[in-house]
Design a protein around this motif. Structure first.
Motif, short mmCIF file in Angstrom:
data_model
loop_
_atom_site.label_atom_id
_atom_site.label_comp_id
_atom_site.label_asym_id
_atom_site.label_seq_id
_atom_site.Cartn_x
_atom_site.Cartn_y
_atom_site.Cartn_z
N TYR A 17 0.84 -1.20 0.00
CA TYR A 17 0.00 0.00 0.00
C TYR A 17 0.87 1.26 0.00
O TYR A 17 0.66 2.19 -0.78
CB TYR A 17 -0.94 -0.02 1.21
CG TYR A 17 -1.38 1.36 1.63
CD1 TYR A 17 -2.31 2.06 0.86
CD2 TYR A 17 -0.84 1.98 2.74
CE1 TYR A 17 -2.69 3.34 1.21
CE2 TYR A 17 -1.21 3.25 3.10
CZ TYR A 17 -2.14 3.94 2.33
OH TYR A 17 -2.49 5.21 2.68
N THR A 26 1.26 4.06 -3.09
CA THR A 26 0.68 5.40 -2.92
C THR A 26 1.75 6.46 -2.68
O THR A 26 1.42 7.61 -2.40
CB THR A 26 -0.33 5.44 -1.76
OG1 THR A 26 0.31 4.97 -0.57
CG2 THR A 26 -1.55 4.58 -2.05
N TYR A 63 -10.33 11.00 -10.18
CA TYR A 63 -10.29 11.18 -8.72
C TYR A 63 -10.14 12.65 -8.33
O TYR A 63 -10.80 13.11 -7.41
CB TYR A 63 -9.10 10.39 -8.16
CG TYR A 63 -8.87 10.59 -6.67
CD1 TYR A 63 -9.36 9.67 -5.75
CD2 TYR A 63 -8.17 11.69 -6.20
CE1 TYR A 63 -9.15 9.86 -4.39
CE2 TYR A 63 -7.97 11.89 -4.84
CZ TYR A 63 -8.46 10.98 -3.94
OH TYR A 63 -8.26 11.17 -2.60
N TYR A 73 -10.95 0.15 5.19
CA TYR A 73 -9.72 0.93 4.98
C TYR A 73 -9.21 1.57 6.26
O TYR A 73 -8.18 2.24 6.26
CB TYR A 73 -9.97 2.01 3.91
CG TYR A 73 -10.40 1.38 2.61
CD1 TYR A 73 -9.45 0.81 1.76
CD2 TYR A 73 -11.74 1.29 2.26
CE1 TYR A 73 -9.83 0.19 0.59
CE2 TYR A 73 -12.13 0.67 1.09
CZ TYR A 73 -11.17 0.12 0.26
OH TYR A 73 -11.54 -0.51 -0.89
N HIS A 133 -8.04 11.51 0.92
CA HIS A 133 -6.81 12.14 0.40
C HIS A 133 -5.58 11.68 1.19
O HIS A 133 -4.51 11.48 0.61
CB HIS A 133 -6.92 13.67 0.46
CG HIS A 133 -8.00 14.24 -0.42
ND1 HIS A 133 -8.42 13.62 -1.58
CD2 HIS A 133 -8.74 15.36 -0.30
CE1 HIS A 133 -9.38 14.36 -2.13
NE2 HIS A 133 -9.59 15.41 -1.38
N THR A 148 -4.78 8.18 -0.04
CA THR A 148 -4.23 8.11 -1.40
C THR A 148 -3.05 9.05 -1.57
O THR A 148 -2.50 9.15 -2.67
CB THR A 148 -5.31 8.47 -2.45
OG1 THR A 148 -5.72 9.83 -2.24
CG2 THR A 148 -6.51 7.55 -2.35
N GLN A 200 -2.73 9.79 -10.12
CA GLN A 200 -3.53 9.83 -8.89
C GLN A 200 -4.63 8.76 -8.94
O GLN A 200 -4.97 8.16 -7.93
CB GLN A 200 -4.12 11.23 -8.68
CG GLN A 200 -5.03 11.36 -7.47
CD GLN A 200 -4.36 10.99 -6.15
OE1 GLN A 200 -3.14 11.04 -6.01
NE2 GLN A 200 -5.17 10.57 -5.18
N ARG A 217 -3.13 5.56 -7.82
CA ARG A 217 -3.00 5.49 -6.37
C ARG A 217 -4.34 5.17 -5.72
O ARG A 217 -4.41 4.39 -4.77
CB ARG A 217 -2.51 6.84 -5.83
CG ARG A 217 -1.05 7.06 -6.05
CD ARG A 217 -0.60 8.19 -5.14
NE ARG A 217 0.27 9.10 -5.83
CZ ARG A 217 0.46 10.37 -5.48
NH1 ARG A 217 -0.19 10.87 -4.45
NH2 ARG A 217 1.29 11.12 -6.14
N ALA A 218 -5.40 5.80 -6.25
CA ALA A 218 -6.73 5.54 -5.69
C ALA A 218 -7.08 4.07 -5.86
O ALA A 218 -7.65 3.44 -4.96
CB ALA A 218 -7.76 6.43 -6.38
N THR A 219 -6.72 3.50 -7.00
CA THR A 219 -7.00 2.08 -7.23
C THR A 219 -6.15 1.21 -6.30
O THR A 219 -6.62 0.19 -5.80
CB THR A 219 -6.72 1.70 -8.70
OG1 THR A 219 -7.56 2.51 -9.53
CG2 THR A 219 -7.01 0.24 -8.95
N VAL A 273 -5.26 1.92 -3.36
CA VAL A 273 -5.92 1.94 -2.04
C VAL A 273 -7.19 1.10 -2.10
O VAL A 273 -7.42 0.25 -1.24
CB VAL A 273 -6.27 3.38 -1.62
CG1 VAL A 273 -7.09 3.38 -0.33
CG2 VAL A 273 -5.00 4.20 -1.46
N TYR A 274 -7.99 1.33 -3.12
CA TYR A 274 -9.29 0.65 -3.21
C TYR A 274 -9.13 -0.86 -3.17
O TYR A 274 -9.85 -1.56 -2.46
CB TYR A 274 -9.99 1.08 -4.51
CG TYR A 274 -11.43 0.65 -4.61
CD1 TYR A 274 -12.41 1.27 -3.85
CD2 TYR A 274 -11.82 -0.38 -5.45
CE1 TYR A 274 -13.74 0.89 -3.93
CE2 TYR A 274 -13.14 -0.78 -5.55
CZ TYR A 274 -14.10 -0.14 -4.78
OH TYR A 274 -15.41 -0.54 -4.86
#
Lengths: 406, 406
Positions: free
Chosen positions: A253, A257, B72, B247, B310, B313, B368, B371-373, B375-376
């Motif tokens: 993670y 990120t 995002y 999360y 935020h 991510t 970005q 990064r969101a993916t 995390v998801y």
């Protein structure tokens, strides 16, 4: 009272450590044996199998009189910085001698080697640089430079000789009045992963058996009963022992990120390794396969592990550069002998002796320690995570009043 | 072909959305209905219950002709920035009209309100500032400033009116040739957490039932069968649906290992909230209790949620400031009508139309998104984590050839 220092990780405490303690006591006639011990994460860039508190109990039960913590900023470092922090702390607590285990077992060899090193420091450094330029890893470059200096005093391909050599150099460089001594290690090599002696096995091999089988009885012959009890109790309380794989999801993670720029701020990230880390992490499903895929001649397994601990704990180059020397002595545990010793010396100590960690809030070294604990305890589900986190701040030093094992 | 745009999240797609689609088609006589949809994380700072791919299938099955992704950097934002990114994308794809649902249902009210706003922009801004200075939250300060402007054209205490108002303003501010239209929403309010209509319920209330019971049949009356199938299939494949609690361990880890200075770099971290975040996280065992303990009059639940996304991510102020406008149109899915429309307009598009996300590597908006993916998908254990991560880069746009539901 004569205080003698030892530098330990106890991951976990085993019969080889027990032997080292007995020999140290016999050889030094110590009145008080002081261990400076790594906390959550260890010199080779690994999480400790159990907490510093459980390992402190193992040490006290085996006859160590005082256990203090080697702060993260020195503990998770190559030999020189590790040694620097450790000997400074032992000196601050008034130790007259340091007694370490080594493959060599001959202190004269260390002293000769250290003299050679100081006399030929510039030549040595230039040899190291040229080996590094040829793409060698730091340990290999050091060993090769040493070989070229034509000194056969000490075999620096042996890991405990390397650490001992770093201790002696650190004592000299810091101009400390500590007398170094060494004891030959029994049988098992530090890195040995197989059992080779009837009651002595390396911590590495013990952890491997535990990781693969989960069965404490498989290592019972190689550890004191207190170690078995502490490991057992820990697993009952926290549901697990710690290994790198427990932290791999967090590492993945974090790497995914973080921008390359973020990673370049982390201690140990050099020479563009950040691109390789970000590339290899995407499809890595375990820590072991990730490191295997990422390592190079230059970036050894240990160096990568250490770097990954720094990524996990967000330990930056800036923070590393500021960590010049210990700023406090954090007491993890003691017995009655230790208590008396501290009573005697506490007014003359060069650094504040800290029993309650909450007093250290704001100290940069301790702030990093807190982050390391936040990572270490993240291996637990809630509400254990919060509870274990609180122990970092709230646990009083362990006072051991039990009978020592004879 | 006449293209009409809608702005959606479909979290998940339900009968209210179905109604909106039918009304939009009837009212606008659209030849091609284009939905710009949030991806992994949504406007109110929450993870989508299922992936963008599953939600794209829901949309296509219900008769949307083209689904594109709202990046995002626009999706997880307050209404103005969200609207800005969405209308720019719809314009870039050649939409002639935008049709949104609202509590008001009267487009004249929005136009009047927007005119008032443009005429009294400075006075409005100064009223907002003085309300903020009194410690009000942004939404409350806006509503109060609006009330003081003495305009009763539009009730801006209603969440869908707020979004619609932002769409109209964004169209005007960007000087786009898009005609805004609105449709009255049925029965359920956006935030309603209880069922109040025989076949219409808010997405919030549907997610709550799923979270509490895990039983799809409990919400069957409120969703099309395709939504039920997609939710079912997703849970079979990935073992879960997504909510914030999944999360929370990552958020806790991230906050505990970030310095205050690190946190100040994150988008949305203002006014010293970083100290409060670091203080409250230590003993928080769930996301819900953490936000409840952290929120203030100024930092509302939604604002904190968004800020926490935020943090997760690692989306910085610098990155936010650079994200002035969309740089690409990312196609998530289409049907035959959509395919024909894209064929017709593709040479006139103002932005590159992207089917394969790998082509976007290096684009700051897409970095970005990755990064969101990351995390998801971290909600999954390995090897699912790696597999789901790969889908972000490798999934081709979904082509829907099935019969549309009549």
């Amino acid at each position: 009272m004569k205080a003698v220092g030892i530098i330990v990780e106890y991951n976990p405490f085993h019969n080889g450590h027990w032997h080292h303690l007995q020999e140290t006591k016999a050889k030094t006639a110590a009145d008080c044996l002081i261990a400076v011990m790594s906390g959550n994460f260890l010199q080779r860039g690994e999480p400790a199998i159990v907490s510093k508190w459980a390992r402190t109990k193992m040490a006290l039960a085996a006859g160590v009189d005082i256990v203090i913590e080697l702060p993260y900023v020195f503990a998770v470092q190559a030999a020189e910085q590790f040694a620097h922090g450790a000997v400074r702390l032992l000196d601050a607590l008034g130790c007259q001698e340091l007694c370490f285990g080594s493959e060599s077992g001959d202190i004269a060899a260390f002293l000769t080697a250290a003299k050679t090193w100081f006399q030929h420091k510039e030549k040595f450094d230039s040899l190291v640089r040229s080996e590094l330029a040829r793409g060698q890893s730091f340990p290999k470059a050091n060993a090769e430079a040493w070989r070229q200096l034509d000194s056969d005093a000490l075999d620096l391909s042996k890991p405990n000789n390397v650490l001992g050599f770093a201790y002696v150099k650190a004592i000299w460089q810091n101009k400390l009045a500590i007398v170094p001594r060494t004891i030959p290690r029994l049988a098992a090599g530090y890195h040995d992963e197989s059992f080779s002696h009837s009651s002595i096995a390396s911590a590495t091999s013990l952890r491997k058996v535990l990781r693969q089988t989960g069965q404490l009885e498989r290592i019972a012959a190689y550890i004191p009963s207190t170690t078995a009890e502490q490991l057992q109790q820990y697993r009952l309380t926290y549901g697990r022992w710690h290994d790198w794989e427990a932290y791999f999801p967090l590492l993945k993670y974090r790497l995914l990120t973080s921008s390359e720029e973020d990673l370049r701020r982390i201690a140990g990230v050099e020479e563009g390794i950040e691109y390789r880390l970000k590339q290899k992490i995407v499809s890595a499903e375990t820590f072991a396969t990730f490191i295997a895929a990422t390592k190079t001649k230059r970036y050894t397994w240990t160096r990568l592990q250490r770097l990954c601990v720094h990524v996990l704990t967000n330990f930056t180059k800036e923070e590393q550069n500021k960590a010049a020397a210990p700023t406090y002595i954090r007491l993890l545990g003691m017995n009655e002998t230790g208590r008396r010793y501290l009573q005697q010396v506490k007014k003359e100590l060069a650094l504040p002796l800290i029993a309650k960690a909450a007093k250290l809030n704001g100290d940069p070294l301790y702030e990093q320690e807190k982050r390391a604990t936040a990572v270490y305890t993240a291996a637990f589900p809630e509400p254990l995570y919060s509870a274990a986190l609180k122990e970092e701040y709230a646990t009083a030093p362990i006072y051991f009043s039990g009978m020592e094992r004879k």
